[in-house]
Design an enzyme around this catalytic site. Structure first.
Site, short mmCIF file in Angstrom:
data_model
loop_
_atom_site.label_atom_id
_atom_site.label_comp_id
_atom_site.label_asym_id
_atom_site.label_seq_id
_atom_site.Cartn_x
_atom_site.Cartn_y
_atom_site.Cartn_z
N ARG A 27 0.74 -1.21 0.23
CA ARG A 27 -0.03 0.02 -0.12
C ARG A 27 0.94 1.27 -0.09
NH1 ARG A 27 -3.13 -3.39 3.79
NH2 ARG A 27 -5.10 -3.98 2.81
N GLU A 60 -12.31 -4.61 -7.04
CA GLU A 60 -12.73 -4.17 -5.98
C GLU A 60 -14.11 -3.27 -5.79
OE1 GLU A 60 -10.06 -1.91 -3.34
OE2 GLU A 60 -9.02 -1.29 -5.04
N ASP A 72 -12.87 -4.20 -0.04
CA ASP A 72 -14.00 -3.16 -0.43
C ASP A 72 -15.14 -3.74 -1.54
OD1 ASP A 72 -13.04 -0.56 0.22
OD2 ASP A 72 -11.20 -0.86 -1.10
N CYS A 86 -6.50 -10.11 -2.38
CA CYS A 86 -5.51 -9.73 -1.16
C CYS A 86 -6.45 -9.01 -0.09
CB CYS A 86 -4.45 -8.60 -1.75
SG CYS A 86 -5.29 -7.17 -2.74
C1 PEP Z 1 -9.27 -4.61 -0.41
O1 PEP Z 1 -9.98 -3.38 -0.69
O2 PEP Z 1 -9.65 -5.69 -0.43
C2 PEP Z 1 -7.86 -4.23 -0.39
C3 PEP Z 1 -7.03 -5.14 -0.15
O3 PEP Z 1 -7.40 -2.64 -0.28
P1 PEP Z 1 -7.54 -1.98 0.97
O4 PEP Z 1 -7.91 -2.76 2.09
O5 PEP Z 1 -6.36 -1.41 1.02
O6 PEP Z 1 -8.59 -1.12 0.58
MG MG Z 2 -9.39 -1.53 -1.37
#
Ligand code: PEP
Ligand code: MG
Length: 588
Positions: A300, A435, A459, A506
């Site tokens: 990130r 997402e 998300d 992820c």
């Molecule tokens: C997700 O949205 O699953 C993701 C891995 O991104 P973040 O948690 O950084 O929004």
């Molecule tokens: Mg995300």
């Protein structure tokens, strides 16, 4: 006997029992102290001298920490030097002394208060925690204003460190000495430097206790339970005994984890899978690899904006990506371009507050509106790709027009590097996060446009089910095993594989054993998660047979509710593979 139990947030697991070492709270002056106008130049000179002493102090600390626990933990001090030299901050201090005729101490305290307010308004927990870097630098200058400079810290070895807040440099200094049994803090969160460092050094830590410093004295004995986020003051013998046995169980579990990290990642019938780590700071790499990560599936990159109060330069970006690529090689590193905007507003970007940040100008939407920043980031990632293990992930793609725009920019940046003779990997894979539900539904149309998918279920689930899981009234509706969610994810994975594209997942769903088994059944082989969960996922997937899983999952997909699916999976898999459900989590 009277004893007290306090609840906080466990940020580094494990249990310790020992004596308290209470550190003094750092406090800026609350009084506004004035100087006569003719003393202004003298005061400015005093501030400059203290700033220079602080620079030397940071340099010394950096060398010391580097020698003790390695370069990856000394990295914060580079960020501190940038904060020290931040032109806006220095101009603000000078202005207060010159125009308001206040002492340097008062000016520092006012600037600190301004930053505190800015950081407090940030919703994102991770970003909020970066205030401690600014406080750390300002407090150093403050202490260096005193004629005799900062006091030499007392020795906290062999004790439990209790403090209101542990600033990044103090955390690095004290924890790296070795011998600190545990940490208990009033303040802090999961992503504070102290928490990250404590996790990587395996020091049990509980933060967010609010008033532990008010409740203990240097004569007390404590139990710190970093697994369950609890601190017990002066426990009676029976409680001590209970925690002693919990500690032994936990220690045995830790050594088991270290063993698991060295096992191969394959199912009972020999199907390979790849566990990877989600990280936010390069300092987490060593920790991730020690848990058995075979690559970084999600970096990130937003954090780069947080470690400085001005915008990061191409070199700032490059230093981070280069380090990631080097330290993770030969494994791959998926660098996600910034996901800021919306609620992750940053002071230096002057983003306007939006009425509905989750649906607003964030991630790729933000990058396409701020193309110069985006170009700088793409250039830096490309330059770091010479080892051929770097991949670029674009967050929050909603329609393919956005991919088209990214590709145009990507080509321009590559052409420019080529023209200047700057080396990079010409085949660096470009992929997208899936997402936003629209992108998932369009998977067959998106797949030919990209090299890989990375499914962001955190998300994706919240948008697909219209549930904010941090909202206590509706979070019960947030269900990764909801049949609608599973249908969508199955479609995305199968579509990617049919198109011959790589697909990784992820979101936190990858860290849940039952969900991970379902995903394996759908064809997923790359699971990226918070590194601490890698051993349990490895254990779960190693104990199943893919053929069985596929059959069970196929049947589960005909069920109507998340509960039916969960019960069915447990029943069918428990019969075949009882190991999956044994010893999966941290023992409690
Ligand atoms: C997700 O949205 O699953 C993701 C891995 O991104 P973040 O948690 O950084 O929004
Ligand atoms: Mg995300």
């Amino acid at each position: 006997m009277e004893y007290t139990r306090l609840r906080g947030i466990g940020v580094s697991p494990g249990i310790a029992i020992g004596e308290v070492f209470l550190t003094a709270r750092v406090i800026f002056t609350q009084r506004k102290e004035y100087i006569p106008p003719h003393r202004v130049e003298e005061e400015l000179a005093r501030l400059r001298a203290a700033t220079e002493r602080t620079r030397e102090e940071i340099g010394r600390l950096k060398a010391e920490i580097e020698a003790r626990i390695g370069e990856e933990h000394a990295f914060i001090f580079d960020a501190h030097l940038l904060i020290l030299d931040d032109p806006a901050m220095r101009a603000g201090l000078d202005r207060l002394i010159r125009e308001e005729n206040v002492r340097a101490e008062s000016a520092l305290s006012e600037i600190h208060e301004n930053y505190r307010r800015i950081f407090e308004s940030i919703a994102d927990e991770y970003f909020k925690q970066r205030q401690s870097d600014v406080t750390d630098v300002l407090i150093k200058i403050y202490k260096n204003l005193a004629a005799d400079g900062p006091a030499v810290p007392e020795d906290s070895q062999g004790k439990i460190l209790v403090a209101h807040e542990l600033l990044p440099s103090e955390a690095a200094l004290r924890l790296s000495q070795g011998g600190v049994l545990a940490v208990a803090l009033d303040m802090g969160g999961q992503t504070s430097h102290a928490a990250i460092l404590a996790r990587s050094l395996n020091i049990p830590t509980v933060v967010g206790l609010r008033n532990v410093t008010a409740k203990v004295t240097g004569r007390d004995r404590l139990i710190v339970d970093g697994t369950d986020g609890e601190v017990i003051i002066n426990p009676p013998p029976a409680v001590r005994k209970e925690f002693q046995s919990k500690k032994e169980k936990y220690d045995a579990y830790r050594s088991e984890l270290r063993k698991v990290a060295t096992w191969t990642s394959e199912t009972l019938d020999g199907v390979r899978f790849t566990p990877m780590a989600n990280i936010e700071l390069p300092e987490e790499i060593g920790h991730a690899l020690s848990y058995g990560a075979e690559g970084v599936g999600l970096f990130r990159s937003e954090f780069i904006y947080l470690q400085r109060s001005t915008l990061p330069t191409e070199e700032d970006h490059f230093a981070v990506y280069h380090r990631l690529a080097e330290e993770v090689a030969p494994h791959p590193v998926y660098i996600r371009t910034i996901d800021i905007g919306g609620e992750k507003a940053l002071p230096q970007l002057k983003i306007e507050l939006e009425p509905n940040p989750a649906l607003g100008l964030r991630a790729i939407r933000f990058s396409l509106r701020n193309r110069e920043l985006f170009r700088i980031q793409l250039r830096a990632i490309l330059r770091a790709s010479v080892r051929r293990n770097v991949r670029i992930t674009i967050p929050m793609i909603t329609e393919i027009e956005e991919i088209g725009e990214v590709k145009i920019l990507f080509r321009e940046v590559k052409a420019d590097l080529e023209a200047k003779g700057i080396p990079f990997d010409p085949a660096v894979p470009l992929g997208v996060m899936i997402e936003v539900p629209a992108a998932a539904a369009l998977a067959d149309i998106v797949a030919p446009e990209v090299d890989f998918f990375s499914i962001g279920t955190n998300d994706l689930i919240q948008y697909y089910l219209a549930v904010d899981r941090s909202n206590e009234y509706v979070s019960y509706l947030y269900k990764p095993l909801h049949p609608a969610v599973l249908r969508l994810i199955k479609f995305v994975i199968e579509t990617a594989l049919r198109a011959g594209k790589d697909v990784a997942l992820c979101g936190e769903m990858a860290a849940d054993p039952l969900s991970a088994i379902v995903l394996l059944g759908f064809g997923l082989r790359t699971f990226s998660m918070n590194p601490i969960f890698i051993p349990r996922i490895k254990k779960a997937l190693r104990s199943v047979n893919l053929k069985t899983v596929q059959r069970v999952v196929r049947k589960a997909m005909a069920l109507r509710t998340a509960q039916e699916i969960e019960e069915f999976l447990i029943e069918k898999l428990l019969i075949k593979h009882p190991e999956v459900f044994l010893q999966l989590g941290h023992p409690s």
